[in-house]
Design a protein around this motif. Structure first.
Motif, short mmCIF file in Angstrom:
data_model
loop_
_atom_site.label_atom_id
_atom_site.label_comp_id
_atom_site.label_asym_id
_atom_site.label_seq_id
_atom_site.Cartn_x
_atom_site.Cartn_y
_atom_site.Cartn_z
N LEU A 86 -0.22 6.27 6.19
CA LEU A 86 -1.47 6.09 4.99
C LEU A 86 -2.16 6.76 4.86
CD1 LEU A 86 -3.82 3.87 5.68
CD2 LEU A 86 -3.63 4.40 8.07
N VAL A 87 -1.84 8.18 5.51
CA VAL A 87 -2.53 9.28 5.25
C VAL A 87 -1.98 9.93 3.97
CG1 VAL A 87 -2.10 11.38 5.75
CG2 VAL A 87 -2.68 10.51 7.71
N GLU A 88 -0.52 9.50 3.66
CA GLU A 88 -0.37 9.66 2.09
C GLU A 88 -1.18 8.68 0.90
OE1 GLU A 88 1.09 12.18 1.11
OE2 GLU A 88 0.91 13.13 3.30
N LEU A 109 1.03 -1.42 0.33
CA LEU A 109 0.14 -0.23 -0.39
C LEU A 109 1.05 1.30 0.29
CD1 LEU A 109 -2.25 -1.48 0.83
CD2 LEU A 109 -3.14 -0.32 2.49
N GLN A 110 1.84 1.42 0.98
CA GLN A 110 2.80 2.91 0.96
C GLN A 110 3.41 2.97 -0.24
OE1 GLN A 110 2.63 -0.13 3.50
NE2 GLN A 110 5.20 -1.40 2.94
N ILE A 167 -7.12 9.96 10.82
CA ILE A 167 -5.71 10.02 10.24
C ILE A 167 -6.80 9.97 9.27
CG2 ILE A 167 -5.27 7.85 8.65
CD1 ILE A 167 -4.11 6.11 11.44
N PHE A 168 -7.94 9.26 9.14
CA PHE A 168 -8.96 10.28 8.39
C PHE A 168 -9.13 12.30 8.02
CE2 PHE A 168 -11.71 5.89 9.45
CZ PHE A 168 -9.94 5.72 8.21
N GLN A 169 -9.58 11.82 9.23
CA GLN A 169 -8.53 13.93 8.83
C GLN A 169 -7.83 14.31 8.15
OE1 GLN A 169 -8.90 16.22 13.06
NE2 GLN A 169 -9.99 17.36 12.05
#
Length: 225
Positions: free
Chosen positions: A139-141, A111-112, A187-189
């Motif tokens: 994860l944010v990226e 994923l990363q 994280i979603f924010q």
């Protein structure tokens, strides 16, 4: 805990020793697959019916393993599905299992490190039981990349274990983190995502983690609707 405890090499090595089987994918809990898929199916059908819900053209299965979710869920709803999985033997098993189906692209990458094809847009990006292997920053990226790969009215669906410990919990064996709901919200924010629908997995045995399904949409897309 920000996921910095995760060691990507250790996680990859752990999964390299796991058999490419249903039981391997579910950590010995293959009996849960019907309950899992049935509840996911209920949630997905609900998403198609919400205002400005997603279309059914194309989906991306993230952390796809041997193609369990694509075969049992996504292929029932979408015209085309791409799979993203870093373990080559899992992906090879998925190719065999899904030969002749509507599964199209098989991306062998984490994923990363994934860089989506700019020419492909997804109506649903399904991410299940894999985010615990990605650090907060990565994860944010990754989620930001996913946002750019969404079609109009597209959604990111996250289905994950939820820790009751606000700080989260680390599993040193496979080098993963089980995050709390608050950690995920943070994280979603940061990824500029808003939750538009939510469902708690039902009927799992007691003693297991609580499992949440969250449908996320980029805040910028919400403003355009």
């Amino acid at each position: 805990m920000d996921g910095s405890e995760i060691n990507y090499v250790k996680s990859k090595d752990y999964w390299s020793n796991i058999p490419a089987s249903l039981n391997g994918m579910l950590g010995g809990f293959s009996s849960l697959t019907t309950l899992d898929v049935n509840d996911s199916n209920v949630f997905l059908k609900k998403l198609f019916k919400i205002e400005n819900g997603p279309s059914k053209n194309r989906a991306l299965d993230c952390g796809a393993g041997i193609g369990r979710i694509t075969e049992q869920l996504l292929s029932k709803h979408f015209e085309c599905i791409d799979l993203l999985e870093q373990d080559e033997k899992f992906l090879n098993e998925a190719k065999l299992k899904l030969d002749g189906t509507n599964a199209k692209n098989f991306y062998c990458v984490s994923l990363q490190d994934f860089s989506p094809d700019n020419d492909i847009k997804y109506d649903v990006i399904w991410i299940q039981w894999v985010l615990g292997y990605v650090t907060d920053n990565d994860l944010v990226e990754f989620l930001k990349k996913c946002c750019k790969s969404l079609n109009k009215n597209g959604l990111i669906v996250v289905k994950e274990n939820i820790s009751s410990n606000e700080e989260g919990e680390i599993d040193t064996e496979d080098s993963s983190v089980t995050r709390s709901f608050g950690c995920f919200c943070y994280i979603f924010q940061k990824a500029n995502l808003m939750c538009v629908a939510r469902r708690t997995q039902r009927n799992f045995p007691t003693g297991l983690y609580k499992v949440e399904m969250l449908a996320l949409r980029p805040v910028d897309n919400l403003k355009q609707i």
